[in-house]
Enzyme design. Structure first.
Site, PDB file in Angstrom:
ATOM      1  N   GLU A 137      -4.746   1.697   3.128  1.00 31.90           N
ATOM      2  CA  GLU A 137      -4.562   0.915   3.903  1.00 31.90           C
ATOM      3  C   GLU A 137      -4.565   1.726   5.500  1.00 31.90           C
ATOM      4  O   GLU A 137      -5.765   0.185   6.601  1.00 31.90           O
ATOM      5  CB  GLU A 137      -3.560   0.308   3.919  1.00 31.90           C
ATOM      6  CG  GLU A 137      -3.498  -1.424   4.585  1.00 31.90           C
ATOM      7  CD  GLU A 137      -2.889  -1.405   5.528  1.00 31.90           C
ATOM      8  OE1 GLU A 137      -2.719  -2.614   5.931  1.00 31.90           O
ATOM      9  OE2 GLU A 137      -2.089  -0.068   5.998  1.00 31.90           O
ATOM     10  N   GLU A 138      -3.564   2.499   5.991  1.00 30.04           N
ATOM     11  CA  GLU A 138      -4.159   2.275   6.932  1.00 30.04           C
ATOM     12  C   GLU A 138      -4.770   3.244   8.123  1.00 30.04           C
ATOM     13  O   GLU A 138      -5.008   3.132   9.558  1.00 30.04           O
ATOM     14  CB  GLU A 138      -2.773   3.568   7.769  1.00 30.04           C
ATOM     15  CG  GLU A 138      -1.176   3.245   6.702  1.00 30.04           C
ATOM     16  CD  GLU A 138      -1.159   2.428   7.579  1.00 30.04           C
ATOM     17  OE1 GLU A 138      -1.115   1.708   9.005  1.00 30.04           O
ATOM     18  OE2 GLU A 138       0.624   1.701   7.215  1.00 30.04           O
TER      19      GLU A 138
ATOM     20  N   ASP B 167      -0.154   4.149   1.030  1.00 24.95           N
ATOM     21  CA  ASP B 167       0.310   5.833   2.141  1.00 24.95           C
ATOM     22  C   ASP B 167       0.611   4.880   3.739  1.00 24.95           C
ATOM     23  O   ASP B 167       0.883   3.924   3.345  1.00 24.95           O
ATOM     24  CB  ASP B 167      -1.745   5.392   2.691  1.00 24.95           C
ATOM     25  CG  ASP B 167      -1.899   4.225   3.301  1.00 24.95           C
ATOM     26  OD1 ASP B 167      -1.609   2.789   2.693  1.00 24.95           O
ATOM     27  OD2 ASP B 167      -3.187   3.721   4.071  1.00 24.95           O
TER      28      ASP B 167
ATOM     29  N   ASP C 103       6.381   1.529   6.339  1.00 25.11           N
ATOM     30  CA  ASP C 103       4.976   0.206   6.355  1.00 25.11           C
ATOM     31  C   ASP C 103       3.716   1.393   5.653  1.00 25.11           C
ATOM     32  O   ASP C 103       3.109   2.620   5.553  1.00 25.11           O
ATOM     33  CB  ASP C 103       4.419   0.519   7.912  1.00 25.11           C
ATOM     34  CG  ASP C 103       2.861  -0.580   7.830  1.00 25.11           C
ATOM     35  OD1 ASP C 103       2.768  -0.577   6.563  1.00 25.11           O
ATOM     36  OD2 ASP C 103       2.342  -0.108   8.858  1.00 25.11           O
TER      37      ASP C 103
ATOM     38  N   HIS D  98       0.977  -1.169  -0.108  1.00 30.20           N
ATOM     39  CA  HIS D  98       0.550   0.203   0.571  1.00 30.20           C
ATOM     40  C   HIS D  98       0.808   1.718   0.164  1.00 30.20           C
ATOM     41  O   HIS D  98       2.226   0.977   0.240  1.00 30.20           O
ATOM     42  CB  HIS D  98      -0.778   0.097   0.792  1.00 30.20           C
ATOM     43  CG  HIS D  98      -0.536   0.195   2.668  1.00 30.20           C
ATOM     44  ND1 HIS D  98      -0.009   1.393   3.680  1.00 30.20           N
ATOM     45  CD2 HIS D  98       0.216  -1.641   3.045  1.00 30.20           C
ATOM     46  CE1 HIS D  98       0.386   1.018   4.349  1.00 30.20           C
ATOM     47  NE2 HIS D  98       0.847   0.091   4.876  1.00 30.20           N
TER      48      HIS D  98
ATOM     49  N   ASP E  37       3.238  -6.477   3.617  1.00 26.74           N
ATOM     50  CA  ASP E  37       3.162  -5.896   4.280  1.00 26.74           C
ATOM     51  C   ASP E  37       3.470  -6.653   6.266  1.00 26.74           C
ATOM     52  O   ASP E  37       1.774  -7.726   6.494  1.00 26.74           O
ATOM     53  CB  ASP E  37       2.009  -4.753   4.785  1.00 26.74           C
ATOM     54  CG  ASP E  37       1.627  -3.986   5.195  1.00 26.74           C
ATOM     55  OD1 ASP E  37       2.421  -3.813   6.563  1.00 26.74           O
ATOM     56  OD2 ASP E  37       0.165  -3.478   4.731  1.00 26.74           O
TER      57      ASP E  37
END
Length: 181
Positions: A145-146, A78, A115, A76, A169
């Site tokens: 995603e976060e 973001d 991340d 991801h 991830d």
């Protein structure tokens, strides 16, 4: 001069550093999404950007692997935007200030964005390589995603052909999870 110059694998850290120059907190992924599209177009790779700003970049398999099943590499784009109380960092416009201490890469007064920026950087390095034999590849980079998996929920998966997905991830180095749905 690059702050991550000399780190290996060099291309991975080059792409991670380039991404760190682009603000990309959850909900503010348009610039990084467009940058990924530009990356693909500069290399004449097939690219799809959906309404949720998710990006799929495809690269054909190398000689001898052209007819192998496609593999999806997923991460991801973001990041979580947190900073120290005394920081003036503005996540909507400022790049991440990277630094290296020993064997570790850090951000000064903010979260690093590894991340899951490092997964995206690995995927880009593989796509950029001309000397790694591989099956057809599909790099899937999702948004938000976060903050709730919104990119994955809104994903237009129609361009994806792969049946094997490697989600890059994880929380711990050297730990692999095997699962199916």
């Amino acid at each position: 001069m690059s702050k991550l110059q000399g780190l290996e694998p060099a291309k991975v850290f080059q792409f991670f550093e380039e991404m760190s120059q682009i603000p990309r907190t959850s909900g503010d992924e348009k610039r990084i999404s467009d940058w990924l599209v530009s990356f693909a177009k500069e290399r004449n790779l097939e690219v799809h950007q959906d309404k949720a700003l998710n990006v799929i970049i495809k690269k054909p398999g190398t000689e001898g692997y052209e007819n192998s099943p496609a593999v999806i590499i997923q991460g991801h784009m973001d990041m979580v935007g947190e900073k120290t109380k005394d920081s003036n960092h503005d996540f909507s416009k400022d790049p991440i200030n990277l630094r290296v201490e020993g064997d570790f890469v850090y951000a000064t007064d903010t979260t690093l964005g590894a991340d899951d920026g490092i997964a995206v950087a690995y995927g880009l390095a593989i796509l950029d390589s001309n000397d790694i034999p591989h099956p057809p590849l599909e790099l899937l980079v999702t948004t938000s995603e976060e903050t709730g998996m919104n990119g994955a929920i809104d994903l237009d998966a129609s361009p994806l052909k792969g049946k094997i997905l490697l989600n890059i991830d994880a929380e711990e180095e050297g730990i692999f999870l095997v699962s199916c749905a």
